[in-house]
Design an enzyme around this catalytic site. Structure first.
Site, PDB file in Angstrom:
ATOM      1  N   ARG A  60       0.849  -1.187   0.000  1.00 18.06           N
ATOM      2  CA  ARG A  60       0.000   0.000   0.000  1.00 18.06           C
ATOM      3  C   ARG A  60       0.890   1.245   0.000  1.00 18.06           C
ATOM      4  O   ARG A  60       1.950   1.259   0.610  1.00 18.06           O
ATOM      5  CB  ARG A  60      -0.888   0.036   1.253  1.00 18.06           C
ATOM      6  CG  ARG A  60      -2.006  -0.983   1.247  1.00 18.06           C
ATOM      7  CD  ARG A  60      -2.931  -0.793   2.434  1.00 18.06           C
ATOM      8  NE  ARG A  60      -2.309  -1.150   3.685  1.00 18.06           N
ATOM      9  CZ  ARG A  60      -1.852  -0.307   4.594  1.00 18.06           C
ATOM     10  NH1 ARG A  60      -1.972   1.002   4.402  1.00 18.06           N
ATOM     11  NH2 ARG A  60      -1.301  -0.729   5.704  1.00 18.06           N
ATOM     12  N   TYR A 117      -1.280  -3.393  -6.988  1.00 20.48           N
ATOM     13  CA  TYR A 117      -1.027  -4.234  -5.824  1.00 20.48           C
ATOM     14  C   TYR A 117      -2.077  -4.127  -4.728  1.00 20.48           C
ATOM     15  O   TYR A 117      -2.473  -3.024  -4.330  1.00 20.48           O
ATOM     16  CB  TYR A 117       0.338  -3.867  -5.213  1.00 20.48           C
ATOM     17  CG  TYR A 117       0.888  -4.990  -4.361  1.00 20.48           C
ATOM     18  CD1 TYR A 117       1.442  -6.115  -4.962  1.00 20.48           C
ATOM     19  CD2 TYR A 117       0.821  -4.939  -2.983  1.00 20.48           C
ATOM     20  CE1 TYR A 117       1.930  -7.158  -4.196  1.00 20.48           C
ATOM     21  CE2 TYR A 117       1.308  -5.987  -2.210  1.00 20.48           C
ATOM     22  CZ  TYR A 117       1.865  -7.089  -2.817  1.00 20.48           C
ATOM     23  OH  TYR A 117       2.337  -8.127  -2.064  1.00 20.48           O
ATOM     24  N   GLY A 118      -2.471  -5.255  -4.193  1.00 19.41           N
ATOM     25  CA  GLY A 118      -3.226  -5.380  -2.944  1.00 19.41           C
ATOM     26  C   GLY A 118      -4.200  -4.264  -2.640  1.00 19.41           C
ATOM     27  O   GLY A 118      -5.085  -3.939  -3.440  1.00 19.41           O
ATOM     28  N   GLY A 119      -3.997  -3.664  -1.477  1.00 17.42           N
ATOM     29  CA  GLY A 119      -4.922  -2.646  -0.983  1.00 17.42           C
ATOM     30  C   GLY A 119      -5.053  -1.425  -1.874  1.00 17.42           C
ATOM     31  O   GLY A 119      -5.994  -0.649  -1.735  1.00 17.42           O
ATOM     32  N   LYS A 139      -9.406  -2.229   1.624  1.00 24.67           N
ATOM     33  CA  LYS A 139      -9.104  -1.067   2.458  1.00 24.67           C
ATOM     34  C   LYS A 139      -9.896   0.160   1.998  1.00 24.67           C
ATOM     35  O   LYS A 139     -10.353   0.956   2.814  1.00 24.67           O
ATOM     36  CB  LYS A 139      -7.601  -0.772   2.424  1.00 24.67           C
ATOM     37  CG  LYS A 139      -6.727  -1.937   2.880  1.00 24.67           C
ATOM     38  CD  LYS A 139      -7.009  -2.340   4.301  1.00 24.67           C
ATOM     39  CE  LYS A 139      -6.005  -3.364   4.810  1.00 24.67           C
ATOM     40  NZ  LYS A 139      -6.302  -3.813   6.174  1.00 24.67           N
ATOM     41  N   HIS A 146     -11.108  -2.069  11.448  1.00 24.93           N
ATOM     42  CA  HIS A 146      -9.957  -2.887  11.046  1.00 24.93           C
ATOM     43  C   HIS A 146      -9.778  -3.978  12.107  1.00 24.93           C
ATOM     44  O   HIS A 146      -8.860  -3.922  12.923  1.00 24.93           O
ATOM     45  CB  HIS A 146      -8.732  -1.969  10.968  1.00 24.93           C
ATOM     46  CG  HIS A 146      -7.520  -2.590  10.358  1.00 24.93           C
ATOM     47  ND1 HIS A 146      -6.244  -2.146  10.624  1.00 24.93           N
ATOM     48  CD2 HIS A 146      -7.372  -3.615   9.476  1.00 24.93           C
ATOM     49  CE1 HIS A 146      -5.369  -2.864   9.940  1.00 24.93           C
ATOM     50  NE2 HIS A 146      -6.024  -3.762   9.243  1.00 24.93           N
ATOM     51  N   SER A 174      -1.269  -3.143  11.679  1.00 24.96           N
ATOM     52  CA  SER A 174      -0.718  -4.104  10.723  1.00 24.96           C
ATOM     53  C   SER A 174       0.551  -4.733  11.315  1.00 24.96           C
ATOM     54  O   SER A 174       1.304  -4.056  12.019  1.00 24.96           O
ATOM     55  CB  SER A 174      -0.369  -3.398   9.409  1.00 24.96           C
ATOM     56  OG  SER A 174      -1.502  -2.716   8.926  1.00 24.96           O
ATOM     57  N   ALA A 175       0.754  -6.015  11.038  1.00 24.19           N
ATOM     58  CA  ALA A 175       1.963  -6.753  11.477  1.00 24.19           C
ATOM     59  C   ALA A 175       2.020  -6.988  12.983  1.00 24.19           C
ATOM     60  O   ALA A 175       3.098  -7.083  13.558  1.00 24.19           O
ATOM     61  CB  ALA A 175       3.237  -6.057  10.992  1.00 24.19           C
ATOM     62  N   CYS A 176       0.867  -7.064  13.635  1.00 27.67           N
ATOM     63  CA  CYS A 176       0.841  -7.426  15.068  1.00 27.67           C
ATOM     64  C   CYS A 176       0.131  -8.758  15.287  1.00 27.67           C
ATOM     65  O   CYS A 176      -0.263  -9.073  16.409  1.00 27.67           O
ATOM     66  CB  CYS A 176       0.163  -6.331  15.884  1.00 27.67           C
ATOM     67  SG  CYS A 176       1.140  -4.837  16.043  1.00 27.67           S
ATOM     68  N   GLY A 177      -0.099  -9.532  14.225  1.00 24.49           N
ATOM     69  CA  GLY A 177      -0.589 -10.900  14.403  1.00 24.49           C
ATOM     70  C   GLY A 177      -2.102 -11.062  14.372  1.00 24.49           C
ATOM     71  O   GLY A 177      -2.629 -11.970  15.016  1.00 24.49           O
ATOM     72  N   LYS A 178      -2.813 -10.233  13.600  1.00 23.17           N
ATOM     73  CA  LYS A 178      -4.279 -10.396  13.543  1.00 23.17           C
ATOM     74  C   LYS A 178      -4.673 -11.738  12.940  1.00 23.17           C
ATOM     75  O   LYS A 178      -5.544 -12.431  13.458  1.00 23.17           O
ATOM     76  CB  LYS A 178      -4.921  -9.270  12.711  1.00 23.17           C
ATOM     77  CG  LYS A 178      -5.065  -8.023  13.508  1.00 23.17           C
ATOM     78  CD  LYS A 178      -6.221  -7.095  13.231  1.00 23.17           C
ATOM     79  CE  LYS A 178      -6.849  -7.034  11.877  1.00 23.17           C
ATOM     80  NZ  LYS A 178      -6.040  -6.233  10.932  1.00 23.17           N
ATOM     81  N   ASN A 181      -2.939 -14.450  12.812  1.00 15.68           N
ATOM     82  CA  ASN A 181      -2.585 -15.544  13.738  1.00 15.68           C
ATOM     83  C   ASN A 181      -3.624 -15.690  14.849  1.00 15.68           C
ATOM     84  O   ASN A 181      -4.014 -16.800  15.203  1.00 15.68           O
ATOM     85  CB  ASN A 181      -1.208 -15.304  14.362  1.00 15.68           C
ATOM     86  CG  ASN A 181      -0.088 -15.474  13.350  1.00 15.68           C
ATOM     87  OD1 ASN A 181      -0.319 -15.922  12.233  1.00 15.68           O
ATOM     88  ND2 ASN A 181       1.119 -15.094  13.728  1.00 15.68           N
ATOM     89  N   ASP A 197      -9.426  -9.472   9.070  1.00 12.62           N
ATOM     90  CA  ASP A 197      -8.949  -8.098   8.807  1.00 12.62           C
ATOM     91  C   ASP A 197     -10.002  -7.013   9.035  1.00 12.62           C
ATOM     92  O   ASP A 197      -9.648  -5.940   9.490  1.00 12.62           O
ATOM     93  CB  ASP A 197      -8.434  -8.020   7.360  1.00 12.62           C
ATOM     94  CG  ASP A 197      -7.529  -6.818   7.117  1.00 12.62           C
ATOM     95  OD1 ASP A 197      -6.744  -6.479   8.030  1.00 12.62           O
ATOM     96  OD2 ASP A 197      -7.613  -6.210   6.038  1.00 12.62           O
ATOM     97  N   ASN A 202       6.679  -8.190   2.289  1.00 10.92           N
ATOM     98  CA  ASN A 202       5.221  -8.017   2.189  1.00 10.92           C
ATOM     99  C   ASN A 202       4.625  -8.949   1.127  1.00 10.92           C
ATOM    100  O   ASN A 202       3.583  -8.664   0.547  1.00 10.92           O
ATOM    101  CB  ASN A 202       4.893  -6.551   1.874  1.00 10.92           C
ATOM    102  CG  ASN A 202       3.408  -6.251   2.018  1.00 10.92           C
ATOM    103  OD1 ASN A 202       2.742  -6.760   2.917  1.00 10.92           O
ATOM    104  ND2 ASN A 202       2.871  -5.425   1.119  1.00 10.92           N
ATOM    105  N   ARG A 221       2.498 -11.906  -0.423  1.00 10.66           N
ATOM    106  CA  ARG A 221       1.126 -12.220   0.017  1.00 10.66           C
ATOM    107  C   ARG A 221       0.597 -13.516  -0.569  1.00 10.66           C
ATOM    108  O   ARG A 221       1.004 -13.946  -1.652  1.00 10.66           O
ATOM    109  CB  ARG A 221       0.185 -11.089  -0.434  1.00 10.66           C
ATOM    110  CG  ARG A 221       0.505  -9.732   0.166  1.00 10.66           C
ATOM    111  CD  ARG A 221      -0.019  -9.615   1.559  1.00 10.66           C
ATOM    112  NE  ARG A 221       0.333  -8.355   2.191  1.00 10.66           N
ATOM    113  CZ  ARG A 221      -0.428  -7.741   3.100  1.00 10.66           C
ATOM    114  NH1 ARG A 221      -1.575  -8.254   3.471  1.00 10.66           N
ATOM    115  NH2 ARG A 221      -0.015  -6.625   3.670  1.00 10.66           N
TER     116      ARG A 221
HETATM  117  C1  OXD Z   1      -2.844  -4.159   6.301  1.00 12.59           C
HETATM  118  C2  OXD Z   1      -3.342  -5.310   5.535  1.00 12.59           C
HETATM  119  O1  OXD Z   1      -1.878  -3.488   5.883  1.00 12.59           O
HETATM  120  O2  OXD Z   1      -4.285  -5.950   5.985  1.00 12.59           O
HETATM  121  O3  OXD Z   1      -3.415  -3.890   7.364  1.00 12.59           O
HETATM  122  O4  OXD Z   1      -2.799  -5.580   4.449  1.00 12.59           O
HETATM  123 MN    MN Z   2      -5.194  -5.014   7.664  1.00 14.95          MN
END
Ligand code: OXD
Ligand code: MN
Length: 598
Positions: free
Chosen positions: A72, A212-214, A221, A241, A263-267, A269, A288, A378, A380
């Site tokens: 993003r 790309y992605g978001g 998003k 979120h 982001s990147a805190c383990g959602k 998981n 997400d 990053n 995916r």
């Molecule tokens: C983020 C995602 O960046 O879900 O939060 O990709």
């Molecule tokens: Mn996210």
């Protein structure tokens, strides 16, 4: 022309954009398997995609993006409102007119030499009263096949739409082809020409230059968070979120929990966690995004508006998240991971060594000892939620699931205990408004300290974040039955001691904290009231069979008044960013915290 819909407003809108973008042809997506196979075959034939070994990874495809198009682009993401103040201090702003003037120039002829795909999609189960229908126009077939996994997409959506309203989403990779020009594998525009633009007051999304992605899968998003957060404020609901999970205790009682972490805190998981404590079960509704509305019974109900996971691949393994690993056993799109010589994929932390001869995301060949970066950090996977082994039986229930608890959290090596519970909805809103993660100067070139990411919505709030805090306060004040509001908690899996040792093992062991939260929701678990809220008693969390000493447990649950006084000063700095727009209820919560610490 299409025979898929008679919705004249939609047909006119598509025609209007076809005239602006001048594609070679316009194709309406029906969402069928035959269509998906055709697009995949086309991308394999053109060299954009590689089909993975059908025995190892059935029905799965591999892509490498352009090196400039890997994530993003927050500095190219805009909230376009008449007044700058309505976008607030945390968003990039431009007036709708100025942005549309710039972008109309860019969109003119931008699809020459390409096909314009029209993708009708539903965010949320088809026909749910919480769901919303969007239509994305794009010149990227990669976007079409990803949207087919991430959303409900195609003819069925047009049937539900009838002649109703839709959210218009315009996307171009911004790379027209001159007659005879050879295409590249991942066409896109240079970074300074990328624009991810949102027009909340007219519910429009215009995205240019990135595939790309978001930036490109506009349901995620852009629609489900930025545009939906603004709609939710207007209409009295919440677009967040947040992951959503179902947790069942050994007696068979089930509760649903939503959780927001940066982001990147383990959602992902946590959403797919396998409990280590006997008899407990966790099932996944989403990893997400959560859309939440009050039901007729006065409870807050949540749906996952998505239909798939766009997950970060590196460090996903049988150890960290077996359910995510199995979600992408088949029917998956991999982007920017490594491609092994036997037609499989590889990334750092996958759990086995990188095979000799693996091709990196940049097309280099890995040999043992070489310093080739095989997968982008990053990288995916795009995987169907329905392939997730722990998907909840109610994940597509159009009514949603009743939420008993909402969790906030971030990476906080010090100060913030393993878990604590808010005294009230307003106090919980305060906790959400100060969510942050500690960053080290070395890691990302920023000043070390706590980076605030309120409600984990910093890059995703479609309006002034202080007004968003106010909306949360209002939801609590106007709830149909205040006794049925979810309880709010803060969790922190990332506590360290002064030597830098992790105090808590994390992953499946987090089920022990979820069990305490569950028991608080049914009025069972013990807690002590402290200045910051309710903290478990030292034996409140089940640590049977776990190698965590009583002293570590005390440290994990400690509320150190001096550290919290320093935290209050940081919170004041954070709030100062919003000037006098901070809701009075939150200033009052801050004053209460300060006086309780005195
Ligand atoms: C983020 C995602 O960046 O879900 O939060 O990709
Ligand atoms: Mn996210």
């Amino acid at each position: 022309m299409t025979n898929l819909t008679k919705n004249q407003k939609l047909i006119n809108w598509v025609n209007e954009w076809a005239q602006i973008c001048q594609p070679d042809s316009v194709y309406w997506c029906d969402g069928s398997e035959e269509e998906n196979n055709r697009l995949n075959d086309m991308m394999v034939a053109s060299g954009a995609a590689v089909k993975l070994d059908d025995k190892k990874r059935p029905n799965s495809y591999y892509y490498q993006s352009d090196p400039s198009d890997v994530a993003r682009v927050e500095n190219r993401t805009y909230i376009c409102t008449d007044k700058e103040e309505d976008a607030g201090p945390t968003n990039n702003w431009m007036s709708p007119k100025d942005m549309k003037d710039i972008l109309l120039e860019k969109f003119k002829g931008c699809m020459k030499g390409r096909t314009m795909y029209v993708i009708p999609f539903s965010m949320g189960p088809l026909g749910s009263n919480i769901a919303k229908i969007g239509v994305e126009i794009t010149d990227s077939a990669y976007v079409v096949v990803n949207m087919r996994i991430m959303t409900r997409m195609g003819k069925a959506v047009l049937d539900v739409l009838g002649d109703g309203d839709f959210i218009p989403c315009i996307h171009s990779i911004g790379a027209p082809l001159a007659p005879g020009q050879q295409d590249v594998a991942w066409p896109c525009a240079p970074i300074e020409e990328k624009y991810i633009s949102h027009f909340p007051s007219t519910s429009e999304i215009w995205s240019f230059g990135s595939g790309y992605g978001g930036n490109a899968l506009l349901g995620k998003k852009c629609l489900a968070l930025r545009i939906a957060s603004y709609m939710a404020k207007q209409e009295g609901w919440l677009a967040e979120h947040m992951l959503i999970l179902g947790i069942t205790n050994p007696q068979g009682v089930k509760k649903y929990i939503a959780a927001a972490f940066p982001s990147a805190c383990g959602k992902t998981n946590l959403a797919m966690l396998i409990p280590t404590i006997p008899g407990w079960k966790v099932e996944t509704i989403g990893d997400d995004i959560a859309w939440m509305k009050f039901g007729k019974d006065g409870q807050l109900y949540a749906i996952n508006p998505e239909a798939g996971f766009f997950g970060v691949a590196p460090f996903t393994s049988e150890h960290t998240n077996p359910n995510a690993m199995h979600s992408c056993d088949k029917d998956t799109i991999y982007t920017n991971v490594g491609l092994t010589p036997d037609g499989d994929i590889w990334w750092d932390g996958i759990g086995w060594d990188c095979p000799e001869g693996t091709i990196s995301w940049k097309g280099e060949t890995y040999t043992k000892g070489s310093d080739v970066q095989v997968a982008h950090p990053n990288a995916r996977f795009t995987a169907k939620a329905s392939n997730c082994p722990c998907i909840d039986p109610d994940w597509e229930n159009p009514a949603g699931v009743p939420i008993s608890a909402i969790l906030f959290g971030g990476r906080r090596p010090s100060t913030v205990p393993l878990v604590y519970e808010a005294r009230s909805w307003a106090h919980g809103t305060f906790i959400g408004s100060v969510v942050g993660s500690e960053v080290t100067a070395a890691a990302i070139g920023l000043a070390a300290g706590v980076r605030r990411d309120p409600f984990a919505m910093l890059p995703f709030c479609g309006y002034n974040m202080a007004d968003y805090f106010g909306h949360w306060i209002k939801i609590g004040e106007t709830a149909p039955d205040k006794t049925k509001l979810p309880k709010i908690f803060n969790v922190n899996w990332f506590r360290k001691d002064e030597t830098g040792r992790w105090l808590w093992p994390g992953f499946g062991e987090n089920s022990r904290v979820l069990a305490w939260i569950f028991d608080r929701c049914v009025g069972k678990a013990e807690a002590i009231e402290t200045a910051i809220g309710f903290v478990p008693t030292v034996d409140g969390i089940n640590v049977e069979g776990l190698d965590v000493s009583k002293a570590d447990m005390e440290e994990l649950l400690k509320v150190d008044k001096n550290l919290w006084k320093a935290e209050v000063e940081l919170i004041k700095e954070h709030y100062a960013r919003f000037g006098n727009k901070i809701p009075a209820a939150l200033s009052a919560e801050l004053a209460t915290l300060e006086s309780k610490l005195a």
